[in-house]
Write a protein that holds these residues in place. Structure first.
Motif, mmCIF file in Angstrom:
data_model
loop_
_atom_site.group_PDB
_atom_site.id
_atom_site.type_symbol
_atom_site.label_atom_id
_atom_site.label_comp_id
_atom_site.label_asym_id
_atom_site.label_seq_id
_atom_site.Cartn_x
_atom_site.Cartn_y
_atom_site.Cartn_z
ATOM 1 N N HIS A 126 34.142 22.513 -12.582
ATOM 2 C CA HIS A 126 34.548 21.310 -11.844
ATOM 3 C C HIS A 126 35.658 20.520 -12.406
ATOM 4 N N LEU A 127 36.803 21.511 -13.240
ATOM 5 C CA LEU A 127 37.994 21.051 -13.772
ATOM 6 C C LEU A 127 38.865 21.136 -12.636
ATOM 7 N N LEU A 128 38.718 21.915 -11.693
ATOM 8 C CA LEU A 128 39.727 21.830 -10.341
ATOM 9 C C LEU A 128 38.745 21.863 -9.132
ATOM 10 N N LYS A 129 39.506 21.701 -7.967
ATOM 11 C CA LYS A 129 38.909 21.829 -6.813
ATOM 12 C C LYS A 129 39.427 23.063 -6.083
ATOM 13 N N GLY A 175 41.358 33.158 -6.884
ATOM 14 C CA GLY A 175 40.349 32.793 -7.846
ATOM 15 C C GLY A 175 39.580 31.498 -7.417
ATOM 16 N N MET A 176 40.403 30.461 -7.386
ATOM 17 C CA MET A 176 40.236 29.088 -7.126
ATOM 18 C C MET A 176 39.502 29.052 -5.569
ATOM 19 N N MET A 191 33.307 29.302 -2.840
ATOM 20 C CA MET A 191 32.588 29.867 -1.585
ATOM 21 C C MET A 191 31.278 30.456 -2.290
ATOM 22 N N ASN A 192 30.532 30.691 -1.199
ATOM 23 C CA ASN A 192 29.207 31.177 -1.219
ATOM 24 C C ASN A 192 29.205 32.777 -1.519
#
Length: 307
Positions: free
Chosen positions: A27-30, A202-203, A208-209
């Motif tokens: 949760h450092l990036l969205k 990667g982001m 994603m599930n």
């Protein structure tokens, strides 16, 4: 040796992808933050990479090799379109499935891979495949995904990707060399094309599930077509045709063309699916799975080709 270098470079790119994945999971990036990198890639990094690749001396040997790569790229890509079109009905392939099967992510991966495995002076030949694919993607691919047979000629002619590639080829043909520090600037920024693309991937994966993706039979079918069936046919054709003897360094030029065809599904199919609201999540899932699997499949096909 080439196969080992390829494995090393792919592994490095996947570690970069893992960084993007971890940053999102922590949760450092969205996932949405990846859009900034995507914009930088399209409007800055990719153009610099293409222009930098054109900064070679256009000797008769280089020109002959480039035209050879251009013809081979056109034949192979049209062949892929025909093959997937034949498979579409019996396998019930949707337009997204077909586009993801045909178009590869060569723009983001081929330049760093070729530069690392063969050397920067060989990157110019990768422009041949990217030129052909860009034209087909923004004509056939766009009409396929949008399900609109009308081709907007103006949109194709003024597409940023095609304009940059055309400018790169013009620079190469006219022998125009960038002066310093522009040359170093284009090279340094262009070197970010692989890392930036893998960070974005990667982001996206981080948001994603993965369990849902892993259980999708349709995703794995397209992955098989993109990473196994098409590469197998192309390697067989290239090995049996004997065309590598037609030009100097023919095997290396064909290797570059092969690398372009065995990369994961094009990320551009995801963007087009988003634009035309045509099941973008499914397109993203295919892009993710093919990207994850290519670390295994690409070295295998290169080893078989070089054997």
């Amino acid at each position: 040796m080439i196969t080992l270098l390829l494995i090393e470079k792919i592994a490095s790119l996947f570690l970069i992808m893992a960084v993007g994945f971890v940053l999102v999971r922590l949760h450092l990036l969205k996932t949405g933050d990846s859009k900034t990198l995507s914009v930088l890639s399209v409007y800055a990094i990719c153009p610099c990479a293409f222009i930098s690749a054109s900064q070679v001396d256009l000797t008769p040997e280089v020109l002959q090799g480039f035209l050879f790569a251009l013809i081979c790229s056109a034949v192979l890509q049209v062949g892929q379109i025909v093959l997937v079109k034949i498979l579409a009905k019996p396998l019930h392939l949707s337009p997204i499935d077909q586009a993801a099967s045909v178009f590869s992510n060569c723009g983001s991966l081929i330049i760093p891979l070729v530069g690392f495995v063969l050397g920067d002076e060989w990157v110019v030949y990768s422009l041949a495949y990217m030129t052909v694919q860009s034209i087909l993607l923004w004509t056939y691919g766009k009409t396929l995904i949008s399900e609109n047979r009308h081709i907007d000629v103006r949109a194709v002619l003024f597409n940023i990707n095609l304009l940059v590639i055309a400018a790169s080829i013009v620079l190469m043909v006219l022998g125009i060399k960038l002066v310093e520090p522009l040359k170093t600037f284009a090279y340094d920024v262009g070197q970010m094309i692989g890392p930036a693309a893998m960070l974005v991937t990667g982001m996206i994966i981080g948001g994603m599930n993965l369990r849902k993706i892993a259980t999708s039979k349709r995703v794995w079918l397209v992955t098989f077509i993109r990473l196994v069936l098409i590469p197998a046919i192309i390697v067989l054709v290239l090995k049996l045709s004997g065309i590598e003897s037609l030009v100097p360094n023919g095997q290396s030029i064909l290797l570059i063309t092969l690398l372009a065809t065995i990369t994961p599904s094009a990320s551009m199919t995801v963007q087009l699916a988003q634009i035309y609201e045509k099941d973008a999540p499914h397109a993203s899932a295919i892009n993710v799975v093919t990207t994850l699997c290519c670390i295994v499949t690409m070295p295998i096909w290169v080893a078989l080709f070089m054997a």
